[in-house]
Scaffold this motif. Structure first.
Motif, PDB file in Angstrom:
ATOM      1  N   LEU A  73      42.969  36.268  41.186  1.00 49.36           N
ATOM      2  CA  LEU A  73      44.377  36.253  40.780  1.00 49.36           C
ATOM      3  C   LEU A  73      45.275  36.048  41.990  1.00 49.36           C
ATOM      4  O   LEU A  73      46.224  35.255  41.944  1.00 49.36           O
ATOM      5  N   GLU A  74      44.979  36.705  43.088  1.00 44.99           N
ATOM      6  CA  GLU A  74      45.780  36.556  44.297  1.00 44.99           C
ATOM      7  C   GLU A  74      45.703  35.125  44.826  1.00 44.99           C
ATOM      8  O   GLU A  74      46.712  34.552  45.229  1.00 44.99           O
ATOM      9  N   GLU A  75      44.517  34.543  44.800  1.00 42.47           N
ATOM     10  CA  GLU A  75      44.364  33.145  45.238  1.00 42.47           C
ATOM     11  C   GLU A  75      45.186  32.217  44.350  1.00 42.47           C
ATOM     12  O   GLU A  75      45.839  31.291  44.846  1.00 42.47           O
ATOM     13  N   ALA A  76      45.159  32.458  43.039  1.00 43.53           N
ATOM     14  CA  ALA A  76      45.921  31.620  42.108  1.00 43.53           C
ATOM     15  C   ALA A  76      47.422  31.767  42.360  1.00 43.53           C
ATOM     16  O   ALA A  76      48.163  30.774  42.323  1.00 43.53           O
ATOM     17  N   ARG A  77      47.880  32.981  42.633  1.00 42.92           N
ATOM     18  CA  ARG A  77      49.307  33.198  42.935  1.00 42.92           C
ATOM     19  C   ARG A  77      49.712  32.456  44.209  1.00 42.92           C
ATOM     20  O   ARG A  77      50.781  31.836  44.269  1.00 42.92           O
ATOM     21  N   GLU A  78      48.870  32.537  45.235  1.00 37.78           N
ATOM     22  CA  GLU A  78      49.170  31.846  46.493  1.00 37.78           C
ATOM     23  C   GLU A  78      49.209  30.336  46.291  1.00 37.78           C
ATOM     24  O   GLU A  78      50.087  29.658  46.830  1.00 37.78           O
ATOM     25  N   ASN A  79      48.283  29.820  45.512  1.00 34.96           N
ATOM     26  CA  ASN A  79      48.252  28.386  45.231  1.00 34.96           C
ATOM     27  C   ASN A  79      49.523  27.960  44.494  1.00 34.96           C
ATOM     28  O   ASN A  79      50.135  26.943  44.833  1.00 34.96           O
ATOM     29  N   ASP A 124      30.530  49.324  38.726  1.00 32.88           N
ATOM     30  CA  ASP A 124      30.363  47.916  38.343  1.00 32.88           C
ATOM     31  C   ASP A 124      31.687  47.308  37.885  1.00 32.88           C
ATOM     32  O   ASP A 124      32.042  46.191  38.278  1.00 32.88           O
ATOM     33  N   ILE A 125      32.405  48.039  37.056  1.00 32.53           N
ATOM     34  CA  ILE A 125      33.688  47.536  36.546  1.00 32.53           C
ATOM     35  C   ILE A 125      34.698  47.403  37.678  1.00 32.53           C
ATOM     36  O   ILE A 125      35.443  46.419  37.739  1.00 32.53           O
ATOM     37  N   GLU A 126      34.719  48.362  38.604  1.00 32.24           N
ATOM     38  CA  GLU A 126      35.626  48.270  39.746  1.00 32.24           C
ATOM     39  C   GLU A 126      35.307  47.048  40.605  1.00 32.24           C
ATOM     40  O   GLU A 126      36.220  46.371  41.091  1.00 32.24           O
ATOM     41  N   ALA A 127      34.032  46.731  40.775  1.00 29.47           N
ATOM     42  CA  ALA A 127      33.643  45.553  41.546  1.00 29.47           C
ATOM     43  C   ALA A 127      34.103  44.280  40.833  1.00 29.47           C
ATOM     44  O   ALA A 127      34.620  43.353  41.469  1.00 29.47           O
ATOM     45  N   GLN A 128      33.932  44.247  39.521  1.00 26.22           N
ATOM     46  CA  GLN A 128      34.401  43.091  38.745  1.00 26.22           C
ATOM     47  C   GLN A 128      35.914  42.961  38.839  1.00 26.22           C
ATOM     48  O   GLN A 128      36.443  41.855  38.983  1.00 26.22           O
ATOM     49  N   LEU A 129      36.602  44.077  38.758  1.00 22.16           N
ATOM     50  CA  LEU A 129      38.060  44.075  38.847  1.00 22.16           C
ATOM     51  C   LEU A 129      38.526  43.577  40.213  1.00 22.16           C
ATOM     52  O   LEU A 129      39.472  42.791  40.304  1.00 22.16           O
ATOM     53  N   ALA A 130      37.858  44.001  41.260  1.00 17.66           N
ATOM     54  CA  ALA A 130      38.208  43.528  42.604  1.00 17.66           C
ATOM     55  C   ALA A 130      38.022  42.021  42.705  1.00 17.66           C
ATOM     56  O   ALA A 130      38.857  41.321  43.296  1.00 17.66           O
ATOM     57  N   GLU A 131      36.968  41.502  42.100  1.00 19.45           N
ATOM     58  CA  GLU A 131      36.729  40.061  42.116  1.00 19.45           C
ATOM     59  C   GLU A 131      37.824  39.323  41.338  1.00 19.45           C
ATOM     60  O   GLU A 131      38.353  38.308  41.801  1.00 19.45           O
ATOM     61  N   VAL A 132      38.183  39.842  40.180  1.00 18.14           N
ATOM     62  CA  VAL A 132      39.241  39.221  39.374  1.00 18.14           C
ATOM     63  C   VAL A 132      40.573  39.284  40.114  1.00 18.14           C
ATOM     64  O   VAL A 132      41.323  38.301  40.159  1.00 18.14           O
ATOM     65  N   ASN A 133      40.878  40.420  40.722  1.00 19.57           N
ATOM     66  CA  ASN A 133      42.125  40.551  41.483  1.00 19.57           C
ATOM     67  C   ASN A 133      42.167  39.572  42.650  1.00 19.57           C
ATOM     68  O   ASN A 133      43.222  39.004  42.951  1.00 19.57           O
TER      69      ASN A 133
END
Length: 97
Positions: free
Chosen positions: A41-47, A29-38
Motif C-alpha cells: 500500500l505504501e509503495e502504491a501511494r508513493e507511485n 501469521d496475520i501480522e506478517a501478512q498485514l505488514a506485507e500488505v501495508n
C-alpha cells in the motif's frame, strides 16, 4: 484411572496453553501478512504521488509546446492573437474584452 482423569485441571490447562500457542501463531501469521500488505500500500501511494507530481506541470508544458509550434509555423502566439481579436472586435459594452 488414568493420569488425565486424576488431574483434569492439569489437562485443561495444557489444552488452553496449546490453544493459546496456536492463536499466537495465527496472530503472528496475520501480522506478517498485514505488514506485507501495508508495504504494498505504501509503495502504491508513493507511485501515485509521483504520478500526480509529474502530471501537474503537463498543461503548462503542453501550452508552451503549442506556442513554440505556432511560432515555428509563423503564427502569432495565442495571447497575441487574442488581443488582436479584441482590437478588431471590441466588446459591446465598450470594454476591452
Amino acid at each position: 484411572m488414568t493420569v488425565e482423569e486424576a488431574t483434569p485441571m492439569g489437562s485443561l490447562l495444557e489444552e488452553l496453553e496449546t490453544r493459546a500457542a496456536a492463536a499466537r501463531e495465527r496472530m503472528d501469521d496475520i501480522e506478517a501478512q498485514l505488514a506485507e500488505v501495508n508495504g504494498g500500500l505504501e509503495e502504491a501511494r508513493e507511485n501515485l504521488a509521483r504520478l500526480r507530481t509529474i502530471r501537474q506541470p503537463l498543461p503548462a508544458v503542453r501550452e508552451e509546446r503549442r506556442e513554440r509550434i505556432r511560432l515555428l509555423d509563423g503564427a502569432a502566439p495565442e495571447s497575441a492573437r487574442r488581443s488582436s481579436v479584441r482590437q478588431r472586435h471590441p466588446s459591446p459594452k465598450g470594454g476591452s474584452g
